[in-house]
Design a protein around this motif. Structure first.
Motif, mmCIF file in Angstrom:
data_model
loop_
_atom_site.group_PDB
_atom_site.id
_atom_site.type_symbol
_atom_site.label_atom_id
_atom_site.label_comp_id
_atom_site.label_asym_id
_atom_site.label_seq_id
_atom_site.Cartn_x
_atom_site.Cartn_y
_atom_site.Cartn_z
ATOM 1 N N ALA A 335 -19.954 -38.280 4.503
ATOM 2 C CA ALA A 335 -20.848 -39.420 4.508
ATOM 3 C C ALA A 335 -21.549 -39.814 3.065
ATOM 4 O O ALA A 335 -21.690 -40.815 2.873
ATOM 5 C CB ALA A 335 -21.950 -38.974 5.535
ATOM 6 N N ILE A 336 -21.668 -38.535 2.302
ATOM 7 C CA ILE A 336 -22.289 -39.086 1.132
ATOM 8 C C ILE A 336 -21.195 -39.764 0.143
ATOM 9 O O ILE A 336 -21.421 -40.504 -0.726
ATOM 10 C CB ILE A 336 -22.685 -37.435 0.371
ATOM 11 C CG1 ILE A 336 -23.796 -36.941 1.137
ATOM 12 C CG2 ILE A 336 -22.981 -37.640 -1.172
ATOM 13 C CD1 ILE A 336 -24.392 -35.554 0.710
ATOM 14 N N ASN A 337 -19.994 -39.134 0.294
ATOM 15 C CA ASN A 337 -18.798 -39.712 -0.690
ATOM 16 C C ASN A 337 -18.874 -41.164 -0.246
ATOM 17 O O ASN A 337 -18.589 -42.241 -0.966
ATOM 18 C CB ASN A 337 -17.698 -39.125 -0.320
ATOM 19 C CG ASN A 337 -17.417 -37.878 -1.048
ATOM 20 O OD1 ASN A 337 -17.961 -37.591 -1.806
ATOM 21 N ND2 ASN A 337 -16.524 -37.012 -0.703
ATOM 22 N N GLN A 338 -18.952 -41.844 1.034
ATOM 23 C CA GLN A 338 -18.789 -43.141 1.490
ATOM 24 C C GLN A 338 -19.780 -43.682 0.822
ATOM 25 O O GLN A 338 -19.938 -45.010 0.469
ATOM 26 C CB GLN A 338 -18.884 -43.091 3.107
ATOM 27 C CG GLN A 338 -18.718 -44.608 3.851
ATOM 28 C CD GLN A 338 -17.345 -45.033 3.135
ATOM 29 O OE1 GLN A 338 -16.261 -44.326 3.337
ATOM 30 N NE2 GLN A 338 -17.436 -46.372 3.056
ATOM 31 N N MET A 339 -21.306 -43.056 1.120
ATOM 32 C CA MET A 339 -22.435 -43.843 0.552
ATOM 33 C C MET A 339 -22.245 -44.077 -0.834
ATOM 34 O O MET A 339 -22.681 -45.155 -1.555
ATOM 35 C CB MET A 339 -23.642 -43.001 1.057
ATOM 36 C CG MET A 339 -25.192 -43.900 0.595
ATOM 37 S SD MET A 339 -26.418 -42.444 0.689
ATOM 38 C CE MET A 339 -25.930 -41.296 -0.775
ATOM 39 N N SER A 340 -21.830 -43.011 -1.718
ATOM 40 C CA SER A 340 -21.726 -43.260 -3.127
ATOM 41 C C SER A 340 -20.727 -44.503 -3.376
ATOM 42 O O SER A 340 -20.842 -45.332 -4.249
ATOM 43 C CB SER A 340 -21.314 -42.047 -3.815
ATOM 44 O OG SER A 340 -20.911 -42.270 -5.053
#
Length: 369
Positions: A335-340
Motif C-alpha cells: 500500500a505504501i509503495n502504491q501510494m508513493s
C-alpha cells in the motif's frame, strides 16, 4: 491434589521416588508379617496332617495287637488270657521318651498296665479327667465300634517321664476289643505334647526352607532395587527432567527475546531424540524462523521510515523492496509503495501544467469569505 499441582517438576520427581520407597518398605513389612502368618498356618496344617497320620498308625497298631492277642488267648480261661495279655504288653514301649505303651481293661477294670501297676484290679468306670471326660467309658464304647474309620478319645492322663515319675498331659487314644475274650479291650495313644514335638521339628524344617527362600528373594529384590531402580531414576532425572528444565529455559528466553527484554536468544542446546528433544528442536526451528521474521520486519520498518522521511522532504517514488513473513505487513508495504507511486505520478502531472494555470487553480482553491 492442589498442593501437588503447585509443586515443581523436580519436587514431583522426588515425591515419586519417596512414594516408591515407602511402597517398597510396606511390601517388605507385609511380606515379613505374611511370612509369620503363613508359618503359623503351615504349622497348624502340619499338626493336623501328622495327627491324622498318627491316628491311623495307633489304630493299625491297636487293631493288629488286638487281633494277635485274640488268637493267642483263644480257648483259654479268663485268668490265663489276662496273664498272656499282661506279659505281651509289659515290656513294649514306643516313642523316644518311652511314653508310648499299650494298656488293657475289662470293661472299666484295669487288667494290664506296663507303667501303673497300682491301677490293676481297680475300676475306673467313673473316672474322669480335669475336663470332665469319662475316658474309660468312651474308650470301651469305641472299642466295640466295627467301622473302618475308627473313633478316638482326647483326655488328660499321667505321662511317664524318662527320668522317672509322672506328669499330666493330654492324650489321644484308640481302643479295640480283643477277640475271644469277654469285654477285654486294649488301647494305646499318643500324648499331644509328643505330637507337638514331632510337628514342631517337621514344620521348622519346612518353614525354615520357605523362610530362607522368602528372605533370599527379599534380599535379591533389595539388591535389584538398588542396582536397577536408582540408576534408572537417575538416568531419567539426568535426561528427561534436565531436558524439561532446559526446554523451560529456552521457552522463557524466547519470550524475553520476543518481548524485546533481551537482544539475543540465550538458549541451551538439546541433542536428545526423544519427545522432549523433538519439542526442543521444533522450538529452535520456530525461534530461528521468528528471528528471521523479526529481522525482516525490522528491515522493512527501516525502509518504511526512509520512505516517510523522503515524503516529508517532497521526494516520492522510492520503492520498499524488503519483505516480511507477516502477510499483513506485506500488504502495508504494498500500500505504501502504491501510494508513493501515485504521488509521484501526480507530481509529475502537476509539473507539466503551465504556471498561469497553476495560479488560477490556486486562486480557485483559496477559501472565500
Amino acid at each position: 491434589m492442589k498442593f501437588y499441582k503447585n509443586l515443581s517438576l523436580k519436587s514431583k520427581f522426588f515425591t515419586l521416588i519417596v512414594g516408591f520407597g515407602v511402597a517398597f518398605v510396606i511390601f517388605l513389612v507385609l511380606t515379613i508379617l505374611g511370612e509369620a502368618k503363613f508359618s503359623k498356618h503351615t504349622q497348624e496344617q502340619i499338626i493336623a496332617m501328622l495327627e491324622q497320620e498318627i491316628k491311623a498308625k495307633i489304630k493299625l497298631g491297636t487293631d493288629s495287637m488286638a487281633s494277635s492277642l485274640g488268637e493267642l488267648v483263644k480257648g483259654l480261661d479268663e485268668k490265663d488270657q489276662i496273664a498272656i495279655i499282661a506279659k505281651a504288653i509289659d515290656k513294649f514301649n514306643f516313642e523316644d521318651d518311652k511314653s508310648g505303651y499299650y494298656f488293657a481293661f475289662q470293661k472299666g477294670i484295669t487288667v494290664a498296665h506296663p507303667n501303673r501297676k497300682d491301677m490293676i484290679g481297680v475300676s475306673y468306670w467313673d473316672a474322669k479327667d480335669p475336663n470332665g471326660v469319662y475316658y474309660i467309658r468312651e474308650l470301651f464304647e469305641i472299642s466295640k465300634d466295627t467301622s473302618q474309620k475308627g473313633k478316638f478319645v482326647y483326655y488328660i492322663f499321667s505321662k511317664p517321664l524318662p527320668q522317672g515319675g509322672f506328669v499330666d498331659a493330654q492324650k489321644v487314644a484308640y481302643a479295640k476289643l480283643i477277640p475271644n475274650t469277654k469285654d477285654i479291650w486294649i488301647s494305646t495313644g499318643v500324648y499331644i505334647d509328643t505330637l507337638d514335638i514331632y510337628t514342631h521339628a517337621t514344620s521348622q524344617g519346612i518353614l525354615g526352607d520357605i523362610s530362607q527362600t522368602i528372605y533370599n528373594n527379599i534380599a535379591i529384590s533389595m539388591v535389584a532395587f538398588l542396582l536397577i531402580f536408582f540408576p534408572l531414576m537417575w538416568l531419567f532425572y539426568s535426561t528427561h527432567l534436565r531436558g524439561i528444565l532446559s526446554l523451560q529455559h529456552n521457552v522463557f528466553a524466547f519470550f524475553a527475546y520476543l518481548n524485546h527484554e533481551s537482544k539475543q536468544m540465550d538458549s541451551i542446546p538439546l541433542d536428545s531424540k526423544d519427545e522432549i528433544g523433538r519439542m526442543a528442536q521444533a522450538i529452535d526451528e520456530n525461534v530461528k524462523r521468528t528471528q528471521e521474521g523479526l529481522k525482516k520486519d525490522s528491515n522493512l520498518v527501516r525502509d518504511v521510515l526512509g520512505v516517510v522521511e523522503e515524503a516529508k522532504e517532497g521526494r516520492f517514488g522510492s520503492v520498499i523492496e524488503n519483505t516480511s513473513l507477516n502477510p499483513q505487513i506485506n500488504e502495508l508495504k504494498d500500500a505504501i509503495n502504491q501510494m508513493s507511486h501515485t504521488l509521484l505520478i501526480s507530481l509529475e502531472r502537476i509539473s507539466k501544467i503551465p504556471h498561469a494555470s497553476l495560479k488560477r487553480i490556486k486562486i480557485m482553491t483559496l477559501p472565500t469569505g
